[in-house]
Design a protein around this motif. Sequence first.
Motif, PDB file in Angstrom:
ATOM      1  N   ARG A 122      -0.951   6.846  12.673  1.00  0.00           N
ATOM      2  CA  ARG A 122      -0.753   6.849  14.115  1.00  0.00           C
ATOM      3  C   ARG A 122       0.365   7.802  14.541  1.00  0.00           C
ATOM      4  O   ARG A 122       0.763   7.822  15.700  1.00  0.00           O
ATOM      5  CB  ARG A 122      -0.438   5.441  14.607  1.00  0.00           C
ATOM      6  N   GLY A 123       0.866   8.608  13.592  1.00  0.00           N
ATOM      7  CA  GLY A 123       1.897   9.593  13.910  1.00  0.00           C
ATOM      8  C   GLY A 123       3.292   9.032  13.968  1.00  0.00           C
ATOM      9  O   GLY A 123       4.210   9.702  14.453  1.00  0.00           O
ATOM     10  N   LEU A 124       3.484   7.814  13.457  1.00  0.00           N
ATOM     11  CA  LEU A 124       4.802   7.184  13.468  1.00  0.00           C
ATOM     12  C   LEU A 124       5.431   7.308  12.086  1.00  0.00           C
ATOM     13  O   LEU A 124       4.761   7.599  11.095  1.00  0.00           O
ATOM     14  CB  LEU A 124       4.667   5.700  13.833  1.00  0.00           C
ATOM     15  N   ARG A 125       6.714   7.054  11.986  1.00  0.00           N
ATOM     16  CA  ARG A 125       7.374   7.067  10.686  1.00  0.00           C
ATOM     17  C   ARG A 125       6.829   5.913   9.862  1.00  0.00           C
ATOM     18  O   ARG A 125       6.697   4.803  10.325  1.00  0.00           O
ATOM     19  CB  ARG A 125       8.875   6.930  10.853  1.00  0.00           C
ATOM     20  N   VAL A 134       9.226   3.001  -3.499  1.00  0.00           N
ATOM     21  CA  VAL A 134       8.825   3.504  -2.186  1.00  0.00           C
ATOM     22  C   VAL A 134       7.636   2.672  -1.715  1.00  0.00           C
ATOM     23  O   VAL A 134       6.647   2.544  -2.435  1.00  0.00           O
ATOM     24  CB  VAL A 134       8.431   4.996  -2.246  1.00  0.00           C
ATOM     25  N   VAL A 135       7.755   2.114  -0.517  1.00  0.00           N
ATOM     26  CA  VAL A 135       6.632   1.416   0.114  1.00  0.00           C
ATOM     27  C   VAL A 135       6.466   2.045   1.485  1.00  0.00           C
ATOM     28  O   VAL A 135       7.340   1.927   2.338  1.00  0.00           O
ATOM     29  CB  VAL A 135       6.876  -0.105   0.241  1.00  0.00           C
ATOM     30  N   GLU A 136       5.354   2.756   1.667  1.00  0.00           N
ATOM     31  CA  GLU A 136       5.104   3.451   2.931  1.00  0.00           C
ATOM     32  C   GLU A 136       3.937   2.795   3.658  1.00  0.00           C
ATOM     33  O   GLU A 136       2.935   2.445   3.041  1.00  0.00           O
ATOM     34  CB  GLU A 136       4.794   4.923   2.678  1.00  0.00           C
ATOM     35  N   ASP A 137       4.095   2.651   4.946  1.00  0.00           N
ATOM     36  CA  ASP A 137       3.076   2.057   5.804  1.00  0.00           C
ATOM     37  C   ASP A 137       2.126   3.171   6.257  1.00  0.00           C
ATOM     38  O   ASP A 137       2.429   3.935   7.169  1.00  0.00           O
ATOM     39  CB  ASP A 137       3.747   1.382   6.999  1.00  0.00           C
ATOM     40  N   MET A 138       0.983   3.275   5.605  1.00  0.00           N
ATOM     41  CA  MET A 138       0.045   4.363   5.887  1.00  0.00           C
ATOM     42  C   MET A 138      -0.624   4.206   7.249  1.00  0.00           C
ATOM     43  O   MET A 138      -1.049   5.191   7.843  1.00  0.00           O
ATOM     44  CB  MET A 138      -0.996   4.459   4.772  1.00  0.00           C
TER      45      MET A 138
END
Length: 83
Positions: A79-82, A70-74
Amino acid sequence: MLEYRYDTQLLIDGEGLDEDAINEYFESNFDGDCLLAVGDVDIIKIHFHTNEPWKVLEYCSTLGEIYDIVVEDMDRQARGLRG
């Protein structure tokens, strides 16, 4: 603005894994924070915040089979985006 953008998580399935050696490698070779490298000789869970998740994946793949990646863009998440 976040210092480290990507929350990188994965499992390493291997043999003779050493969480202390993995922690030391991360601390010496990667720029990031919130490191978690725990497990036993057969499986290690990695959690790390970095701007270069591909380097983490490349290193971990040398230790064994990697999965549940899992690589999530924090930054996007903040900014409230996915992410």
